[in-house]
Scaffold this active site. Sequence first.
Site, PDB file in Angstrom:
ATOM      1  N   HIS A 177      25.346  70.496 -43.855  1.00  0.00           N
ATOM      2  CA  HIS A 177      25.081  69.165 -43.420  1.00  0.00           C
ATOM      3  C   HIS A 177      25.363  69.851 -41.933  1.00  0.00           C
ATOM      4  O   HIS A 177      25.096  69.229 -40.554  1.00  0.00           O
ATOM      5  CB  HIS A 177      25.388  67.758 -43.705  1.00  0.00           C
TER       6      HIS A 177
HETATM    7  C1  UD1 Z   1      29.267  63.432 -39.710  1.00  0.00           C
HETATM    8  C2  UD1 Z   1      30.461  63.950 -38.914  1.00  0.00           C
HETATM    9  C3  UD1 Z   1      30.647  64.981 -39.063  1.00  0.00           C
HETATM   10  C4  UD1 Z   1      30.986  65.279 -40.965  1.00  0.00           C
HETATM   11  C5  UD1 Z   1      30.274  63.993 -41.210  1.00  0.00           C
HETATM   12  C6  UD1 Z   1      30.057  64.127 -42.961  1.00  0.00           C
HETATM   13  C7  UD1 Z   1      30.941  63.479 -36.678  1.00  0.00           C
HETATM   14  C8  UD1 Z   1      30.275  64.308 -35.106  1.00  0.00           C
HETATM   15  N1  UD1 Z   1      30.198  64.014 -37.276  1.00  0.00           N
HETATM   16  O1  UD1 Z   1      28.349  63.875 -39.589  1.00  0.00           O
HETATM   17  O2  UD1 Z   1      32.006  66.018 -38.166  1.00  0.00           O
HETATM   18  O3  UD1 Z   1      31.146  66.328 -41.404  1.00  0.00           O
HETATM   19  O4  UD1 Z   1      29.146  63.479 -40.920  1.00  0.00           O
HETATM   20  O5  UD1 Z   1      29.440  63.341 -44.102  1.00  0.00           O
HETATM   21  O6  UD1 Z   1      30.964  62.288 -36.250  1.00  0.00           O
HETATM   22  N2  UD1 Z   1      23.248  59.112 -42.018  1.00  0.00           N
HETATM   23  C9  UD1 Z   1      21.813  58.016 -42.924  1.00  0.00           C
HETATM   24  N3  UD1 Z   1      23.332  57.378 -43.802  1.00  0.00           N
HETATM   25  C10 UD1 Z   1      24.128  57.014 -43.428  1.00  0.00           C
HETATM   26  C11 UD1 Z   1      24.794  58.153 -42.342  1.00  0.00           C
HETATM   27  C12 UD1 Z   1      24.418  58.853 -42.024  1.00  0.00           C
HETATM   28  O7  UD1 Z   1      21.009  58.478 -43.327  1.00  0.00           O
HETATM   29  O8  UD1 Z   1      25.267  56.771 -44.166  1.00  0.00           O
HETATM   30  C13 UD1 Z   1      21.950  59.913 -41.785  1.00  0.00           C
HETATM   31  C14 UD1 Z   1      21.329  58.947 -40.474  1.00  0.00           C
HETATM   32  O9  UD1 Z   1      19.811  59.805 -39.619  1.00  0.00           O
HETATM   33  C15 UD1 Z   1      21.973  60.258 -39.052  1.00  0.00           C
HETATM   34  C16 UD1 Z   1      22.413  61.170 -39.666  1.00  0.00           C
HETATM   35  O10 UD1 Z   1      22.383  61.181 -41.175  1.00  0.00           O
HETATM   36  O11 UD1 Z   1      21.593  60.230 -37.641  1.00  0.00           O
HETATM   37  C17 UD1 Z   1      23.703  61.833 -38.970  1.00  0.00           C
HETATM   38  O12 UD1 Z   1      24.671  61.003 -38.760  1.00  0.00           O
HETATM   39  P1  UD1 Z   1      26.399  61.035 -38.084  1.00  0.00           P
HETATM   40  O13 UD1 Z   1      26.814  59.834 -39.043  1.00  0.00           O
HETATM   41  O14 UD1 Z   1      25.435  60.907 -36.992  1.00  0.00           O
HETATM   42  O15 UD1 Z   1      26.187  62.510 -38.407  1.00  0.00           O
HETATM   43  P2  UD1 Z   1      26.751  63.726 -40.182  1.00  0.00           P
HETATM   44  O16 UD1 Z   1      25.468  64.617 -40.197  1.00  0.00           O
HETATM   45  O17 UD1 Z   1      26.660  62.174 -41.369  1.00  0.00           O
END
Ligand code: UD1
Length: 357
Positions: A204
Amino acid sequence: MHTLHVLHVVGARPNFMKAAPVLHALGRRSPIKQTLVHTGQHYDVNMSDVFFSQLDMPSPDVNLGVGSGSHAQQTAEIISRFERVVLERKPDVVLVYGDVNSTVAAALVSAKLGILIGHVEAGLRSFDWTMPEEINRVVTDRLADLLFTPSEDGDLNLAHEGVPGRKIFRVGNVMIDSLVRLLPAAMRCPRNGFPERYALVTLHRPSNVDDSKTLRNILKSLLEINEDLSVVFPVHPRTRQRIEEFGLNAEKLHLSGPLPYVEFLAMQQRAAVVITDSGGIQEETTYLGVPCLTLRDNTERPVTVTLGTNVIVGQERGKLSSELSKIVAGKAKKGTIPPLWDGHAAERIADVLLTLQ
Ligand code: UD1
């Protein structure tokens, strides 16, 4: 006597298994008042709710509901919504976990309001400024008053940055506390339909999944591996979006959505090898003694390499396949469990916090 008020901040999946043992340990040491704030950074049921129930965490007292967005948007939303909560609830200590955007945002608010900050999982460094988490780690540690480190390298990094020794507490690894507690439940999980021998994959990191060429190459390698060793791949929402957006095909792999904590632990424990770009999984495989190949150029968790089963393979396909061949041939690197990764790290954090009373 004043009842100590500890406010915990969680937001993203890897925070939950770190906060749960600390909530439990403090809960056993009454009288302590605890407040749990969820920023809502992760909001899907299978990225959040399921972890709360499996880890026996209380429902959050407050959910800031920030959701997704750019780093600036997400961090700014947390900052502005969290400030109101701190002003209203007036905690003595704010505990933040790991290195996600929720961690640094809550630390910044607390520091400006003069509230004591404890950082659980302090001192880890990848020395890679292209990682958003590295920025979060460095800033959070600079702001924190109590730095709870999982291993000696954390203490050394902090000392090198000028953090006084009196602020640093080497307590061990809280993530392993959750693992130790729930491993028996994981062992009871049915194998339902998964292949007997398999490579477990998670992916990821933006550096691996946000660039179409890089992601295409990784999937190509996984499809090749899958010819000999089944590849089981629970896909993170970010990665699923990118696979669709770039029009890539991974259907031959055993794909699923993100798994609950206990089921994923079972999958790790039974895997022939784990291939990952996660931080926490490097630690969990080290504890379990399962070979781990890390698809990154560096790690902020070097003990998993020096003592554990982790091998850094970067993005080089040759290195991945040569390391994998060793494992398949039964010549995997053997490891040991790092000191203080014993299931009692949260108790040691509680001991420190109680001295504040
Ligand atoms: C975040 C953390 C990362 C951690 C990871 C574990 C930061 C900078 N990154 O990354 O360190 O390793 O979590 O999972 O804080 N999304 C969903 N459902 C959710 C959450 C996210 O669909 O419940 C999708 C959204 O489109 C979002 C994307 O995933 O834009 C990324 O989510 P985000 O919280 O920005 O960062 P992660 O890649 O999950």
